[in-house]
Scaffold this motif. Structure first.
Motif, PDB file in Angstrom:
ATOM      1  N   THR A 190       0.815  -1.216   0.000  1.00 19.50           N
ATOM      2  CA  THR A 190       0.000   0.000   0.000  1.00 19.50           C
ATOM      3  C   THR A 190       0.850   1.268   0.000  1.00 19.50           C
ATOM      4  OG1 THR A 190      -0.180  -0.138   2.420  1.00 19.50           O
ATOM      5  CG2 THR A 190      -1.965  -1.093   1.109  1.00 19.50           C
ATOM      6  N   GLY A 191       2.168   1.112  -0.196  1.00 18.10           N
ATOM      7  CA  GLY A 191       3.034   2.277  -0.336  1.00 18.10           C
ATOM      8  C   GLY A 191       3.617   2.816   0.950  1.00 18.10           C
ATOM      9  N   VAL A 192       3.556   2.052   2.037  1.00 15.26           N
ATOM     10  CA  VAL A 192       4.166   2.471   3.304  1.00 15.26           C
ATOM     11  C   VAL A 192       5.442   1.653   3.491  1.00 15.26           C
ATOM     12  CG1 VAL A 192       3.848   2.740   5.789  1.00 15.26           C
ATOM     13  CG2 VAL A 192       1.888   2.981   4.249  1.00 15.26           C
ATOM     14  N   PHE A 193       6.607   2.257   3.247  1.00 17.01           N
ATOM     15  CA  PHE A 193       7.872   1.519   3.253  1.00 17.01           C
ATOM     16  C   PHE A 193       8.724   1.799   4.485  1.00 17.01           C
ATOM     17  CE2 PHE A 193       6.657   1.975  -1.211  1.00 17.01           C
ATOM     18  CZ  PHE A 193       6.728   0.653  -1.636  1.00 17.01           C
ATOM     19  N   SER A 194       8.636   2.982   5.036  1.00 10.76           N
ATOM     20  CA  SER A 194       9.456   3.357   6.184  1.00 10.76           C
ATOM     21  C   SER A 194       9.033   2.593   7.432  1.00 10.76           C
ATOM     22  CB  SER A 194       9.341   4.861   6.422  1.00 10.76           C
ATOM     23  OG  SER A 194       9.809   5.199   7.708  1.00 10.76           O
ATOM     24  N   SER A 195      10.012   2.082   8.172  1.00 12.58           N
ATOM     25  CA  SER A 195       9.698   1.365   9.407  1.00 12.58           C
ATOM     26  C   SER A 195       9.057   2.288  10.434  1.00 12.58           C
ATOM     27  CB  SER A 195      10.972   0.738   9.991  1.00 12.58           C
ATOM     28  OG  SER A 195      11.486  -0.251   9.124  1.00 12.58           O
ATOM     29  N   ARG A 196       9.476   3.543  10.444  1.00 14.22           N
ATOM     30  CA  ARG A 196       8.865   4.502  11.358  1.00 14.22           C
ATOM     31  C   ARG A 196       7.393   4.726  11.017  1.00 14.22           C
ATOM     32  NH1 ARG A 196      12.179   7.374  14.719  1.00 14.22           N
ATOM     33  NH2 ARG A 196      14.424   7.195  14.344  1.00 14.22           N
ATOM     34  N   LYS A 197       7.097   4.831   9.723  1.00 10.04           N
ATOM     35  CA  LYS A 197       5.708   5.034   9.310  1.00 10.04           C
ATOM     36  C   LYS A 197       4.872   3.783   9.560  1.00 10.04           C
ATOM     37  CE  LYS A 197       6.663   8.625   5.903  1.00 10.04           C
ATOM     38  NZ  LYS A 197       6.591   9.031   4.474  1.00 10.04           N
ATOM     39  N   THR A 231      11.370  -7.675  -5.317  1.00  8.64           N
ATOM     40  CA  THR A 231      12.686  -7.035  -5.199  1.00  8.64           C
ATOM     41  C   THR A 231      12.552  -5.519  -5.167  1.00  8.64           C
ATOM     42  OG1 THR A 231      13.755  -8.883  -6.342  1.00  8.64           O
ATOM     43  CG2 THR A 231      14.950  -6.786  -6.270  1.00  8.64           C
ATOM     44  N   GLU A 232      11.684  -4.989  -5.994  1.00  8.28           N
ATOM     45  CA  GLU A 232      11.468  -3.540  -6.028  1.00  8.28           C
ATOM     46  C   GLU A 232      10.872  -3.046  -4.711  1.00  8.28           C
ATOM     47  OE1 GLU A 232       9.111  -0.153  -8.699  1.00  8.28           O
ATOM     48  OE2 GLU A 232       8.994  -2.282  -9.235  1.00  8.28           O
ATOM     49  N   LEU A 233       9.925  -3.798  -4.154  1.00  8.71           N
ATOM     50  CA  LEU A 233       9.318  -3.411  -2.881  1.00  8.71           C
ATOM     51  C   LEU A 233      10.356  -3.373  -1.761  1.00  8.71           C
ATOM     52  CD1 LEU A 233       5.966  -5.440  -2.917  1.00  8.71           C
ATOM     53  CD2 LEU A 233       6.259  -3.005  -3.378  1.00  8.71           C
ATOM     54  N   LEU A 234      11.184  -4.420  -1.691  1.00  9.55           N
ATOM     55  CA  LEU A 234      12.176  -4.491  -0.630  1.00  9.55           C
ATOM     56  C   LEU A 234      13.261  -3.428  -0.791  1.00  9.55           C
ATOM     57  CD1 LEU A 234      12.467  -8.375  -0.336  1.00  9.55           C
ATOM     58  CD2 LEU A 234      11.366  -6.812   1.270  1.00  9.55           C
ATOM     59  N   GLN A 235      13.599  -3.100  -2.035  1.00  9.54           N
ATOM     60  CA  GLN A 235      14.565  -2.027  -2.265  1.00  9.54           C
ATOM     61  C   GLN A 235      14.008  -0.676  -1.805  1.00  9.54           C
ATOM     62  OE1 GLN A 235      15.472  -2.367  -6.453  1.00  9.54           O
ATOM     63  NE2 GLN A 235      17.069  -3.918  -6.133  1.00  9.54           N
ATOM     64  N   LYS A 236      12.747  -0.447  -2.063  1.00 11.57           N
ATOM     65  CA  LYS A 236      12.122   0.798  -1.609  1.00 11.57           C
ATOM     66  C   LYS A 236      12.106   0.863  -0.083  1.00 11.57           C
ATOM     67  CE  LYS A 236       9.122   1.656  -5.610  1.00 11.57           C
ATOM     68  NZ  LYS A 236       7.710   1.779  -6.095  1.00 11.57           N
ATOM     69  N   ALA A 237      11.860  -0.286   0.557  1.00 11.99           N
ATOM     70  CA  ALA A 237      11.860  -0.309   2.020  1.00 11.99           C
ATOM     71  C   ALA A 237      13.250  -0.011   2.563  1.00 11.99           C
ATOM     72  CB  ALA A 237      11.379  -1.675   2.515  1.00 11.99           C
ATOM     73  N   GLU A 238      14.277  -0.585   1.936  1.00 12.42           N
ATOM     74  CA  GLU A 238      15.656  -0.325   2.352  1.00 12.42           C
ATOM     75  C   GLU A 238      16.018   1.143   2.191  1.00 12.42           C
ATOM     76  OE1 GLU A 238      19.532  -1.104   3.704  1.00 12.42           O
ATOM     77  OE2 GLU A 238      17.743  -2.378   3.732  1.00 12.42           O
ATOM     78  N   SER A 239      15.647   1.722   1.061  1.00  9.17           N
ATOM     79  CA  SER A 239      15.935   3.137   0.807  1.00  9.17           C
ATOM     80  C   SER A 239      15.193   4.032   1.790  1.00  9.17           C
ATOM     81  CB  SER A 239      15.546   3.507  -0.631  1.00  9.17           C
ATOM     82  OG  SER A 239      16.280   2.746  -1.566  1.00  9.17           O
ATOM     83  N   ALA A 240      13.938   3.682   2.102  1.00  8.37           N
ATOM     84  CA  ALA A 240      13.142   4.490   3.024  1.00  8.37           C
ATOM     85  C   ALA A 240      13.751   4.489   4.417  1.00  8.37           C
ATOM     86  CB  ALA A 240      11.710   3.973   3.072  1.00  8.37           C
ATOM     87  N   ASP A 241      14.236   3.326   4.866  1.00 10.29           N
ATOM     88  CA  ASP A 241      14.833   3.263   6.197  1.00 10.29           C
ATOM     89  C   ASP A 241      16.193   3.954   6.238  1.00 10.29           C
ATOM     90  OD1 ASP A 241      12.735   2.015   7.391  1.00 10.29           O
ATOM     91  OD2 ASP A 241      13.591   0.004   7.356  1.00 10.29           O
ATOM     92  N   SER A 292      17.118   6.551   4.481  1.00 13.65           N
ATOM     93  CA  SER A 292      16.947   8.003   4.402  1.00 13.65           C
ATOM     94  C   SER A 292      15.945   8.526   5.422  1.00 13.65           C
ATOM     95  CB  SER A 292      16.475   8.399   3.003  1.00 13.65           C
ATOM     96  OG  SER A 292      15.229   7.791   2.695  1.00 13.65           O
ATOM     97  N   ASP A 293      15.484   7.649   6.287  1.00 12.76           N
ATOM     98  CA  ASP A 293      14.417   8.020   7.209  1.00 12.76           C
ATOM     99  C   ASP A 293      14.963   8.876   8.332  1.00 12.76           C
ATOM    100  OD1 ASP A 293      11.836   8.121   7.994  1.00 12.76           O
ATOM    101  OD2 ASP A 293      11.821   6.162   8.988  1.00 12.76           O
ATOM    102  N   ILE A 294      14.188   9.884   8.726  1.00 15.56           N
ATOM    103  CA  ILE A 294      14.472  10.709   9.883  1.00 15.56           C
ATOM    104  C   ILE A 294      13.235  10.686  10.761  1.00 15.56           C
ATOM    105  CG2 ILE A 294      16.093  12.219   8.708  1.00 15.56           C
ATOM    106  CD1 ILE A 294      13.867  14.251   8.401  1.00 15.56           C
ATOM    107  N   PRO A 295      13.389  10.994  12.027  1.00 16.94           N
ATOM    108  CA  PRO A 295      12.197  11.011  12.893  1.00 16.94           C
ATOM    109  C   PRO A 295      11.113  11.887  12.307  1.00 16.94           C
ATOM    110  CG  PRO A 295      14.179  11.208  14.206  1.00 16.94           C
ATOM    111  CD  PRO A 295      14.604  11.297  12.757  1.00 16.94           C
ATOM    112  N   ASP A 296       9.900  11.318  12.167  1.00 21.66           N
ATOM    113  CA  ASP A 296       8.830  12.077  11.538  1.00 21.66           C
ATOM    114  C   ASP A 296       8.100  12.931  12.567  1.00 21.66           C
ATOM    115  OD1 ASP A 296       6.937   8.995  11.242  1.00 21.66           O
ATOM    116  OD2 ASP A 296       7.316  10.244  12.978  1.00 21.66           O
ATOM    117  N   GLY A 297       6.959  13.469  12.145  1.00 24.91           N
ATOM    118  CA  GLY A 297       6.234  14.403  12.996  1.00 24.91           C
ATOM    119  C   GLY A 297       5.819  13.823  14.328  1.00 24.91           C
ATOM    120  N   MET A 298       5.787  12.508  14.443  1.00 26.48           N
ATOM    121  CA  MET A 298       5.359  11.907  15.698  1.00 26.48           C
ATOM    122  C   MET A 298       6.338  12.220  16.832  1.00 26.48           C
ATOM    123  SD  MET A 298       4.342   7.932  16.229  1.00 26.48           S
ATOM    124  CE  MET A 298       3.422   7.370  17.649  1.00 26.48           C
ATOM    125  N   ASP A 299       7.631  12.483  16.482  1.00 26.23           N
ATOM    126  CA  ASP A 299       8.652  12.705  17.486  1.00 26.23           C
ATOM    127  C   ASP A 299       8.942  14.181  17.731  1.00 26.23           C
ATOM    128  OD1 ASP A 299      10.306   9.966  15.970  1.00 26.23           O
ATOM    129  OD2 ASP A 299       9.128   9.913  17.790  1.00 26.23           O
TER     130      ASP A 299
END
Length: 264
Positions: free
Chosen positions: A131-138, A230-240, A242-249
């Motif tokens: 569903t397009g949510v790749f970041s572990s924080r999200k 493979t594309e999904l997992l690559q997007k997840a790797e890239s999201a994590d 480049s991930d920074i603490p989001d608005g929740m923090d």
């Protein structure tokens, strides 16, 4: 001068009495129509008072449903009541339940605190990626503010470090599991899971004319699904990465900096 002051005082007393009478009339009308006095658009003066026709106020005709966020449930709520029967999250959970996850479960040592069930984490990751949510924080935040993710996580909230560590540690197994999920969905004539196309339109073959898939078509379909995973997992790797603490923090971070500033 003395008489003038007495006259002014008498006028002031008279005005106060008129205002008091007007206010009492408003209170009586408010009690009659079950609303607050300030709802009446009235003009107070010494000589007259104008009270509108209650029929002119649309709110007098409408009874709104109560908005109650305080009353507790008489019985504990069930996660099964949160989503419609045909929701994608239910479909993903049901497919994952059919898959043999022995390789994942056997990799746990059993020491320390109870780990999250790999079955739940697999469903959480796949539904998120589909569903397009790749970041572990999200993904972590979604277990709080998304009904679908709360359903998958059974109202638990694995933190983003746990989610990211599970993905990295079980990456080889996850590739095969995700392909298996897509294969089962394809066999069930599902054309799309979230944003993932699995209808085989990228595979140029005429096997759709036959009741059974040819071996060549099956191989091409498997390669297509592997490429999607493979594309999904690559997007997840890239999201994590480049991930920074989001608005929740943000509130917590502001509080920490404010305390540090006061300390200085």
């Amino acid at each position: 001068s003395r008489r003038l002051s007495d006259f002014h005082l008498a006028v002031l007393n008279f005005c106060c009495e008129i205002c008091l009478v007007n206010f009492l009339i408003l209170c009586e009308l408010a009690a009659f129509y079950s609303c607050a006095p300030h709802r009446f658009r009235c003009i107070l003066s010494i000589n007259h008072m104008v009270i509108p026709n209650p029929k002119e106020d649309i709110y007098m005709k409408v009874t709104f449903a109560d908005v109650d966020r305080e009353t507790l449930y008489l019985l504990p709520p069930s996660v099964q009541d949160w989503l419609p029967e045909n929701h994608l999250a239910r479909f993903v959970v049901e497919i994952v339940e059919q898959i043999n996850l022995w390789a994942l479960k056997s990799s746990y040592s059993g020491r320390g605190s109870k780990p999250y069930d790999p079955e739940m984490l697999v469903a959480l990751l796949f539904y998120g990626y589909a569903t397009g949510v790749f970041s572990s924080r999200k993904l972590e935040r979604s277990t709080y503010d998304s009904v679908a993710f709360r359903y998958i996580a059974a109202n638990t909230h694995p933190d983003h470090d746990t989610i990211a560590a599970f993905r990295k540690r079980c990456l080889p197994e996850l590739k095969g599991i995700f392909v298996e999920i897509l294969t089962i969905a394809h066999q069930m004539k599902v054309l799309k899971l979230g944003k993932v196309n699995i209808d085989g339109t990228k595979v140029h073959a005429n096997a759709s004319k036959h009741k059974a898939l040819s071996y060549g078509h099956a191989c091409k379909l498997e390669k297509q699904l592997e490429a999607e995973v493979t594309e999904l997992l690559q997007k997840a790797e890239s999201a994590d990465n480049s991930d920074i603490p989001d608005g929740m923090d943000v509130p917590a971070e502001i509080s920490i900096r404010a305390e540090a500033h006061c300390g200085n």
